[in-house]
Design a protein around this motif. Structure first.
Motif, PDB file in Angstrom:
ATOM      1  N   TYR A  47       0.860  -1.177   0.000  1.00 30.85           N
ATOM      2  CA  TYR A  47       0.000   0.000   0.000  1.00 30.85           C
ATOM      3  C   TYR A  47       0.894   1.224   0.000  1.00 30.85           C
ATOM      4  CZ  TYR A  47      -3.885  -3.093   1.106  1.00 30.85           C
ATOM      5  OH  TYR A  47      -4.829  -4.094   1.060  1.00 30.85           O
ATOM      6  N   ALA A  48       1.046   1.833  -1.183  1.00 35.98           N
ATOM      7  CA  ALA A  48       1.987   2.942  -1.361  1.00 35.98           C
ATOM      8  C   ALA A  48       3.390   2.443  -0.993  1.00 35.98           C
ATOM      9  CB  ALA A  48       1.555   4.167  -0.569  1.00 35.98           C
ATOM     10  N   ARG A  49       3.930   2.832   0.156  1.00 32.06           N
ATOM     11  CA  ARG A  49       5.276   2.385   0.551  1.00 32.06           C
ATOM     12  C   ARG A  49       5.233   1.490   1.798  1.00 32.06           C
ATOM     13  NH1 ARG A  49       7.637   2.092  -3.623  1.00 32.06           N
ATOM     14  NH2 ARG A  49       5.484   2.069  -4.282  1.00 32.06           N
ATOM     15  N   THR A  50       4.066   0.933   2.093  1.00 28.08           N
ATOM     16  CA  THR A  50       3.918   0.083   3.280  1.00 28.08           C
ATOM     17  C   THR A  50       3.565  -1.343   2.885  1.00 28.08           C
ATOM     18  OG1 THR A  50       3.162   1.960   4.613  1.00 28.08           O
ATOM     19  CG2 THR A  50       2.673  -0.243   5.444  1.00 28.08           C
ATOM     20  N   LEU A  51       4.314  -2.313   3.401  1.00 26.96           N
ATOM     21  CA  LEU A  51       4.004  -3.721   3.195  1.00 26.96           C
ATOM     22  C   LEU A  51       3.011  -4.190   4.247  1.00 26.96           C
ATOM     23  CD1 LEU A  51       7.587  -5.224   2.631  1.00 26.96           C
ATOM     24  CD2 LEU A  51       5.835  -4.805   0.885  1.00 26.96           C
ATOM     25  N   VAL A  52       2.059  -5.009   3.815  1.00 30.24           N
ATOM     26  CA  VAL A  52       1.143  -5.672   4.739  1.00 30.24           C
ATOM     27  C   VAL A  52       1.234  -7.171   4.478  1.00 30.24           C
ATOM     28  CG1 VAL A  52      -1.241  -5.956   5.480  1.00 30.24           C
ATOM     29  CG2 VAL A  52      -0.405  -3.681   4.868  1.00 30.24           C
ATOM     30  N   LEU A  53       1.621  -7.926   5.513  1.00 34.11           N
ATOM     31  CA  LEU A  53       1.745  -9.373   5.399  1.00 34.11           C
ATOM     32  C   LEU A  53       0.643 -10.044   6.208  1.00 34.11           C
ATOM     33  CD1 LEU A  53       4.772  -8.126   5.119  1.00 34.11           C
ATOM     34  CD2 LEU A  53       5.462 -10.512   5.381  1.00 34.11           C
ATOM     35  N   ARG A  73      13.988  -5.734  -2.802  1.00 34.16           N
ATOM     36  CA  ARG A  73      13.725  -5.791  -4.242  1.00 34.16           C
ATOM     37  C   ARG A  73      12.706  -4.768  -4.720  1.00 34.16           C
ATOM     38  NH1 ARG A  73      13.932 -12.145  -6.047  1.00 34.16           N
ATOM     39  NH2 ARG A  73      15.569 -12.801  -4.585  1.00 34.16           N
ATOM     40  N   VAL A  74      12.005  -4.140  -3.789  1.00 36.64           N
ATOM     41  CA  VAL A  74      10.999  -3.136  -4.140  1.00 36.64           C
ATOM     42  C   VAL A  74      11.451  -1.798  -3.563  1.00 36.64           C
ATOM     43  CG1 VAL A  74       8.591  -2.422  -3.937  1.00 36.64           C
ATOM     44  CG2 VAL A  74       9.160  -4.857  -4.157  1.00 36.64           C
ATOM     45  N   PRO A  75      11.904  -0.872  -4.395  1.00 36.59           N
ATOM     46  CA  PRO A  75      12.442   0.392  -3.879  1.00 36.59           C
ATOM     47  C   PRO A  75      11.389   1.197  -3.111  1.00 36.59           C
ATOM     48  CG  PRO A  75      12.993   0.082  -6.206  1.00 36.59           C
ATOM     49  CD  PRO A  75      11.980  -0.973  -5.856  1.00 36.59           C
ATOM     50  N   GLY A  76      11.857   1.853  -2.051  1.00 36.84           N
ATOM     51  CA  GLY A  76      11.019   2.826  -1.355  1.00 36.84           C
ATOM     52  C   GLY A  76      10.188   2.300  -0.216  1.00 36.84           C
ATOM     53  N   VAL A  77      10.211   1.009   0.062  1.00 44.35           N
ATOM     54  CA  VAL A  77       9.420   0.478   1.183  1.00 44.35           C
ATOM     55  C   VAL A  77       9.959   1.062   2.483  1.00 44.35           C
ATOM     56  CG1 VAL A  77       8.836  -1.581   2.513  1.00 44.35           C
ATOM     57  CG2 VAL A  77       8.788  -1.654   0.014  1.00 44.35           C
TER      58      VAL A  77
END
Length: 338
Positions: A47-53, A73-77
């Motif tokens: 979500y934008a620059r936030t990971l939700v697991l 591997r995903v820039p900006g997180v």
């Protein structure tokens, strides 16, 4: 060895979504769906620059490893949250920060030019459903000038998309006021007028009956209910009662109007859902107009072998089964007349 296999599976998932990720700044996308990609205990969204697991196995250590792998591997997180399906307390189930990420969780995403407020730890989900993205696109594209009822609105994203059409009026109906506050925040983000009468914290059965008595009619009614809910006023049951819910809103649809019906029951076969829709149209006044697809990133890479869900969603491709119904009325009343 098991963790190596998981890392490989996540790596393949990210590579398969490379093109989606390249255009996903400030958007919401699915990065990994374990149901379809060989690891049923884990789902990873961005979500934008936030990971939700979403971790069904409640493995904090594993979630941390996966989050670090994705972030590499995903820039900006900048932030990551783990939702433990079988957590010991509500805070675990709704989501706790994953150590090693110092940023604050994002509070909004952008999709098809519309800004949506999100509250990632509001509930067990993330307050914004990725599988209905194409439905939001359709609502925005086709409901200009319409009167819309967004039943079971939750945080309002489908109604917000309709308002961006721009619809002439959207009524958001949900019995939980704090959910509707997120819809209000989305209105504010987009510069839409926030009118008290458009956000109704009321029971669906009570309000639907009230609207019928008033003779209210809408060009479109959105029905996206929870899987199961019950109280003294009525029961919502997507496995056994979807037809009943749709018949409750059918009198509220103007001649030529549409019902946008979502059934996300994991245990509801697609054939059973279609049978329920056909039951509504026995009198010839309701017809199935189209099926709305689920986005490719949510579906994940194509897999051979058995259907990876408890029930076969065919002819839908995913347990989130979205149908558009066209309604005719014997009295031919339109939404502009009562």
């Amino acid at each position: 060895m098991t963790e190596d296999k998981l890392s490989q599976a996540v790596g393949r998932a990210l590579e398969a979504r490379r093109l989606v990720l390249e255009g996903s700044r400030d958007a919401a996308v699915r990065l990994f769906d374990g149901f379809r990609e060989g690891w049923p205990g884990l789902v990873v969204d961005l979500y934008a620059r936030t990971l939700v697991l979403y971790d069904r196995d409640a493995s904090e250590e594993r979630a941390g490893r996966v989050a670090a792998l994705v972030a590499s591997r995903v820039p900006g997180v900048r932030a990551a949250i783990r939702k433990a399906r079988h957590g010991r307390d509500p805070a675990e189930r709704n989501g706790l920060p994953i150590p090693g990420f110092d940023g604050a969780p994002d509070r909004e995403v952008v999709e098809h030019g519309v800004r949506y407020a999100i509250e990632l730890t509001l509930n067990r989900d993330a307050s914004f459903y990725l599988d209905t993205r194409e439905l939001r696109r359709l609502l925005k594209a086709e409901l200009a000038g319409a009167r819309v009822l967004n039943a079971f609105a939750y945080t309002g994203s489908l109604g917000v998309a309709a308002r961006a059409a721009p619809a002439a009026e959207v009524i958001h109906l949900d019995r939980t006021r704090r959910f509707l506050e997120v819809a209000r925040a989305s209105y504010a983000l987009n510069g839409f007028e926030v009118r008290r009468r458009d956000f109704r914290a009321r029971d669906f059965f009570v309000e639907a009956a009230s609207l019928r008595r008033e003779g209210a009619l809408f060009d479109a009614v959105i029905v996206d209910p929870p899987f199961f809910s019950t109280d003294a006023r009525g029961t919502v049951d997507l496995e056994r009662g979807m037809e009943r819910l749709l018949n409750k809103v059918r009198p509220l649809v103007a001649d030529g109007g549409r019902i946008f019906a979502v059934n996300n029951g994991l245990f509801v076969p697609g054939a059973a859902y279609l049978a329920a829709l056909e039951g509504i149209g026995r009198d010839g006044y309701v017809t199935l107009e189209s099926i709305v697809p689920v986005p490719d990133d949510v579906l994940g890479p194509a897999r051979s072998g058995p259907v990876p869900y408890p029930a076969d969603p065919a002819p839908f491709a995913h347990p989130t089964k979205i149908a558009v119904l066209r309604v005719r009325r014997k009295d031919a009343r339109g939404a502009g007349r009562t």
